[in-house]
Scaffold this active site. Structure first.
Site, short mmCIF file in Angstrom:
data_model
loop_
_atom_site.label_atom_id
_atom_site.label_comp_id
_atom_site.label_asym_id
_atom_site.label_seq_id
_atom_site.Cartn_x
_atom_site.Cartn_y
_atom_site.Cartn_z
N SER A 1 -6.60 18.72 0.26
CA SER A 1 -7.30 19.89 -0.31
C SER A 1 -6.44 20.53 -1.38
CB SER A 1 -7.58 20.93 0.78
OG SER A 1 -8.12 22.10 0.18
N TYR B 1 -4.90 26.24 8.33
CA TYR B 1 -5.61 25.14 7.65
C TYR B 1 -4.78 24.62 6.47
CZ TYR B 1 -9.20 22.82 4.78
OH TYR B 1 -9.91 21.91 4.01
P1 NAP Z 1 -17.96 19.84 7.14
O1 NAP Z 1 -19.15 20.06 6.30
O2 NAP Z 1 -17.57 20.88 8.12
O3 NAP Z 1 -18.13 18.43 7.89
C1 NAP Z 1 -17.12 18.04 8.79
C2 NAP Z 1 -17.42 16.67 9.34
O4 NAP Z 1 -16.35 16.34 10.23
C3 NAP Z 1 -18.72 16.59 10.11
O5 NAP Z 1 -19.30 15.33 9.87
C4 NAP Z 1 -18.26 16.69 11.55
O6 NAP Z 1 -19.12 15.96 12.42
C5 NAP Z 1 -16.91 16.00 11.51
N1 NAP Z 1 -16.01 16.41 12.56
C6 NAP Z 1 -15.64 17.66 12.93
N2 NAP Z 1 -14.82 17.60 13.98
C7 NAP Z 1 -14.67 16.29 14.29
C8 NAP Z 1 -13.94 15.59 15.26
N3 NAP Z 1 -13.21 16.24 16.18
N4 NAP Z 1 -14.01 14.24 15.27
C9 NAP Z 1 -14.77 13.56 14.38
N5 NAP Z 1 -15.49 14.17 13.43
C10 NAP Z 1 -15.43 15.53 13.39
O7 NAP Z 1 -16.66 19.59 6.24
P2 NAP Z 1 -16.52 19.14 4.69
O8 NAP Z 1 -16.53 20.36 3.87
O9 NAP Z 1 -17.44 18.03 4.40
O10 NAP Z 1 -15.00 18.64 4.72
C11 NAP Z 1 -14.65 17.27 4.70
C12 NAP Z 1 -13.19 17.14 4.33
O11 NAP Z 1 -12.97 17.74 3.03
C13 NAP Z 1 -12.22 17.86 5.26
O12 NAP Z 1 -11.04 17.10 5.38
C14 NAP Z 1 -11.93 19.16 4.54
O13 NAP Z 1 -10.69 19.71 4.93
C15 NAP Z 1 -11.91 18.67 3.11
N6 NAP Z 1 -12.10 19.71 2.10
C16 NAP Z 1 -13.28 20.43 2.06
C17 NAP Z 1 -13.43 21.39 1.08
C18 NAP Z 1 -14.69 22.21 0.94
O14 NAP Z 1 -14.69 23.18 0.14
N7 NAP Z 1 -15.76 21.89 1.63
C19 NAP Z 1 -12.40 21.65 0.16
C20 NAP Z 1 -11.22 20.91 0.25
C21 NAP Z 1 -11.09 19.93 1.23
P3 NAP Z 1 -19.66 16.45 13.84
O15 NAP Z 1 -20.65 17.55 13.56
O16 NAP Z 1 -20.25 15.23 14.41
O17 NAP Z 1 -18.49 16.97 14.62
#
Ligand code: NAP
Length: 251
Positions: free
Chosen positions: A143, A156
């Protein structure tokens, strides 16, 4: 239209039932890879991702594992081996983010975040490296926040800082085996993790838009397209890199 540059490759994307992980799974499937779509709780949405991929002519399976539970990780990798017999690319993506200022942080918050966002990535990388052939590739979704000092995100942000270091160390360690390890670092991206339901206000969103050179919030597909570039063989000389995919946040 994507070409089939990942034809014959097998990919596992953790946390691929929604958000950035789902977009990566769909994009790499469109590139010709067979994709294992991991989920923990969201079985229905994970199966929907698989169905979208297969309807588009691709190949995918849903694989369950709560990546914060070490015992479930080898079971997930065994399921991928059973279905496809190999693994070429791992995308470590599953992570959680709960906002919290220092005064509110608890030991449980710390363990929950590090147990998934760091230990989960590490143990998945260990399983992947044990079976990956030369030319294999690990992407750690990091991130931009690890380089921003964003108040209210200390735990985080610390997990993402750990991922930055882990990426470089594993790139050095696995390079002699022909395995590349890179971090792809999104900026603010519109997903369930980063919207009104996670506490994001309209004002914060506008501020984040203004912080980017390209003046908008990212979409999951922006991240997925960047991952597609880094995993393909044209990127064969890129390892240990931290790739900013934020639209130029705080340049
Ligand atoms: P999100 O919308 O919250 O989706 C998270 C995903 O992870 C869901 O598919 C969830 O599935 C799964 N997950 C959660 N806990 C889990 C576990 N214990 N085991 C396996 N799967 C699990 O998140 P996102 O925004 O797409 O983020 C994805 C990545 O990008 C992360 O690494 C995040 O830190 C990074 N990121 C995001 C942003 C942003 O602004 N969105 C910015 C920088 C970095 P279930 O519902 O099945 O648990």
């Amino acid at each position: 239209m994507a070409d089939k540059r990942l034809a014959g490759k097998v990919v596992l994307v953790t946390g691929a039932s929604r958000g950035i992980g789902a977009a990566i799974a769909k994009r790499l499937a469109a590139d010709g890879a067979k994709v294992a779509v991991n989920y923990a709780k969201s079985e229905g949405p994970a199966k929907e991702v698989v169905s979208e991929i297969t309807k588009a002519g691709g190949e995918a399976i849903a694989v369950h594992a709560d990546v914060s539970q070490p015992a479930q990780i080898p079971v997930m990798f065994a399921a991928v081996q059973k279905a496809y017999g190999r693994l070429d690319i791992l995308v470590n993506n599953a992570a959680i983010m709960q906002r919290g200022f220092l005064k509110d942080v608890t030991a449980e918050d710390f363990d929950r975040h590090f147990g998934l966002n760091v230990r989960g990535y590490l143990l998945c990388a260990k399983e992947a490296a044990a079976v990956m052939p030369k030319g294999g590739c690990i992407i750690n979704i990091a991130s931009a926040i690890s380089r921003m000092a964003y108040p209210g995100s200390v735990v985080y942000s610390a997990t993402k800082g750990a991922i930055d270091v882990m990426t470089r160390v594993l790139a050095a360690e696995l390079g002699p085996d022909g395995i590349r390890v890179n971090a792809v670092a999104p900026g603010s991206t519109r997903t369930d993790m980063n919207n009104a339901s996670s506490g994001k206000t309209k004002e914060e969103e506008q501020m984040e838009e203004q912080m980017t050179a390209l003046r908008r919030i990212g979409e999951s597909e922006d991240i997925a397209d960047a991952v597609s570039l880094i995993v393909c063989d044209d990127a064969r000389w890129i390892t240990g890199a931290w790739i900013d995919v934020s639209g130029g946040i705080r340049l």
